[in-house]
Design a protein around this motif. Sequence first.
Motif, PDB file in Angstrom:
ATOM      1  N   GLN A  62       0.818  -1.198   0.000  1.00 33.63           N
ATOM      2  CA  GLN A  62       0.000   0.000   0.000  1.00 33.63           C
ATOM      3  C   GLN A  62       0.862   1.262   0.000  1.00 33.63           C
ATOM      4  O   GLN A  62       0.547   2.249  -0.668  1.00 33.63           O
ATOM      5  CB  GLN A  62      -0.954  -0.006   1.186  1.00 33.63           C
ATOM      6  CG  GLN A  62      -2.025   1.069   1.107  1.00 33.63           C
ATOM      7  CD  GLN A  62      -3.191   0.772   2.024  1.00 33.63           C
ATOM      8  OE1 GLN A  62      -3.187  -0.215   2.756  1.00 33.63           O
ATOM      9  NE2 GLN A  62      -4.196   1.616   1.979  1.00 33.63           N
ATOM     10  N   LEU A  63       1.959   1.232   0.751  1.00 35.23           N
ATOM     11  CA  LEU A  63       2.890   2.362   0.714  1.00 35.23           C
ATOM     12  C   LEU A  63       3.464   2.538  -0.684  1.00 35.23           C
ATOM     13  O   LEU A  63       3.634   3.661  -1.166  1.00 35.23           O
ATOM     14  CB  LEU A  63       4.022   2.145   1.719  1.00 35.23           C
ATOM     15  CG  LEU A  63       3.668   2.265   3.205  1.00 35.23           C
ATOM     16  CD1 LEU A  63       4.855   1.836   4.049  1.00 35.23           C
ATOM     17  CD2 LEU A  63       3.247   3.688   3.555  1.00 35.23           C
ATOM     18  N   VAL A  68       5.976   6.294  -4.183  1.00 35.75           N
ATOM     19  CA  VAL A  68       6.881   6.213  -5.339  1.00 35.75           C
ATOM     20  C   VAL A  68       7.686   4.926  -5.235  1.00 35.75           C
ATOM     21  O   VAL A  68       8.158   4.552  -4.153  1.00 35.75           O
ATOM     22  CB  VAL A  68       7.844   7.415  -5.380  1.00 35.75           C
ATOM     23  CG1 VAL A  68       8.761   7.325  -6.589  1.00 35.75           C
ATOM     24  CG2 VAL A  68       7.066   8.725  -5.401  1.00 35.75           C
ATOM     25  N   THR A  69       7.841   4.235  -6.346  1.00 32.22           N
ATOM     26  CA  THR A  69       8.657   3.030  -6.392  1.00 32.22           C
ATOM     27  C   THR A  69       9.610   3.109  -7.575  1.00 32.22           C
ATOM     28  O   THR A  69       9.388   3.871  -8.524  1.00 32.22           O
ATOM     29  CB  THR A  69       7.804   1.759  -6.531  1.00 32.22           C
ATOM     30  OG1 THR A  69       6.997   1.865  -7.723  1.00 32.22           O
ATOM     31  CG2 THR A  69       6.901   1.563  -5.337  1.00 32.22           C
ATOM     32  N   ALA A  70      10.659   2.309  -7.506  1.00 33.71           N
ATOM     33  CA  ALA A  70      11.613   2.220  -8.606  1.00 33.71           C
ATOM     34  C   ALA A  70      12.434   0.957  -8.433  1.00 33.71           C
ATOM     35  O   ALA A  70      12.516   0.392  -7.333  1.00 33.71           O
ATOM     36  CB  ALA A  70      12.543   3.441  -8.630  1.00 33.71           C
ATOM     37  N   ALA A  71      13.037   0.519  -9.515  1.00 36.34           N
ATOM     38  CA  ALA A  71      14.044  -0.531  -9.431  1.00 36.34           C
ATOM     39  C   ALA A  71      15.349   0.123  -8.990  1.00 36.34           C
ATOM     40  O   ALA A  71      15.814   1.073  -9.622  1.00 36.34           O
ATOM     41  CB  ALA A  71      14.218  -1.208 -10.788  1.00 36.34           C
ATOM     42  N   GLY A 380       1.543   7.476  -6.128  1.00 32.00           N
ATOM     43  CA  GLY A 380       1.221   6.522  -7.173  1.00 32.00           C
ATOM     44  C   GLY A 380       2.086   6.666  -8.401  1.00 32.00           C
ATOM     45  O   GLY A 380       1.587   6.669  -9.524  1.00 32.00           O
ATOM     46  N   LYS A 381       3.394   6.748  -8.204  1.00 36.40           N
ATOM     47  CA  LYS A 381       4.300   7.047  -9.313  1.00 36.40           C
ATOM     48  C   LYS A 381       5.486   6.092  -9.321  1.00 36.40           C
ATOM     49  O   LYS A 381       6.026   5.734  -8.274  1.00 36.40           O
ATOM     50  CB  LYS A 381       4.804   8.487  -9.184  1.00 36.40           C
ATOM     51  CG  LYS A 381       5.698   8.953 -10.323  1.00 36.40           C
ATOM     52  CD  LYS A 381       6.098  10.408 -10.133  1.00 36.40           C
ATOM     53  CE  LYS A 381       6.966  10.903 -11.284  1.00 36.40           C
ATOM     54  NZ  LYS A 381       7.391  12.317 -11.087  1.00 36.40           N
TER      55      LYS A 381
END
Length: 422
Positions: A62-63, A68-71, A380-381
């Motif tokens: 959920q976080l 924001v997420t990335a590899a 949400g990016k």
Amino acid sequence: MKPVLSALALTFAAFAGGCTSVSSPPMAAAPVSVREPVTILVSIDGFHPDYLDRGLTPNLSQLASGGVTAAMRPSFPTKTFPNHWTLVTGLVPDHHGIIANRMEDRTRPDEPFTMASVDPFWWNDARPIWVEAEEAGIRTAAMFWPGSAVPWGGTSQRRGPVSDGVLPSDWQQFSMQVSNTQRVNSVLDWLRRPEDIRPEFVTLYFDTVDTAGHDGGPGSGEVNAGLKDIDGHIGALISGLNELGQTANLVIVSDHGMAPTSSERVIVLDQIVDPSLYRLVESGAYATFEATQGNEAAFEAAILADHARMECWPKSDIPARFQYGTHDRIPPYFCLPETGWTVTRSAPSGDWTGGNHGFDPFAPEMAALFIANGPAFASGKGIPAFQNVAIAPLLRELIGLPQKQRADGSLEDVKGALRAPR
């Protein structure tokens, strides 16, 4: 534990009501205390990003979906101490001096570095972010982090205590006997303090997933149990922050991923090189060596020959993409096997399976986790992949430190994670 709705980006408000009577005027409203966001750097050692896809981590997922997420690519070698020091210095191991979990220095031939070493001698090549924050008047606290118990800048004393040097305002020496619940509660207790002794930057470290990955391998039930445990404690952290009315910028990372290993994928050194020709410094996911006296030419000819599933180089010829090979502490010869293969001096006995890291940082199995969530971050990016040397510049931006001239990473690599100014 049920998913905890992220309130990290919300503004907390408190209201105080007055009472009236015919004989007295209304009471003035009590002043409202507004908490500034705290920056919390969380490391989940050995957490591969694909672990989020197992349906076992609702809080982390959920976080990630709301932030924001990335590899994220680890630095080389993909070991715990080198990468944790990279995360807080912005330098690759070749530049910050923590070049392995176990290493030697020719000026101290009888005192190798281990993961229990807190002598500043080993750590003083690069200042961690909490030292610069403390010097700038920004209070910090470390609930475990490799190097956080080291008095940075202190005078090294052989086999003795070191009393000078800069430490976080609050810190704890690592112990696996301190449970994950105690770790989270300690962070929340620090944040319950009055403003003048409340930290503005906190580190929090979990080793559960890494230990499970080593023991059972990345696909094991042990790892799945570790994922549930850590996710529950992330949920407890968020709940505690919400109860305090404490907004937070969470930067959740891992130092590396995990590759499956087994007794069927082993390279035995003594079967390819005469053991009298070398002294082995490290082995496992890679191997480092010194030639024994008078045997330099013979050892080099043997170790630099073609080997199945392993490449070897003199340290000066380690491929540039690894950004590794100039520091004095790196031994003269280096061998890297294919990901998932183990380099050992002698043939192991018995069958075994497990997991390990330390391999090529560009291997998919070594990918590291990155989640950012809080009022400073977009929602949400996803952002392009980046190397973990960019984490320290991101932290500097969050806590208000100027960017460093001497750095291997740049804020530009992660600037897309930040919320656009209004």
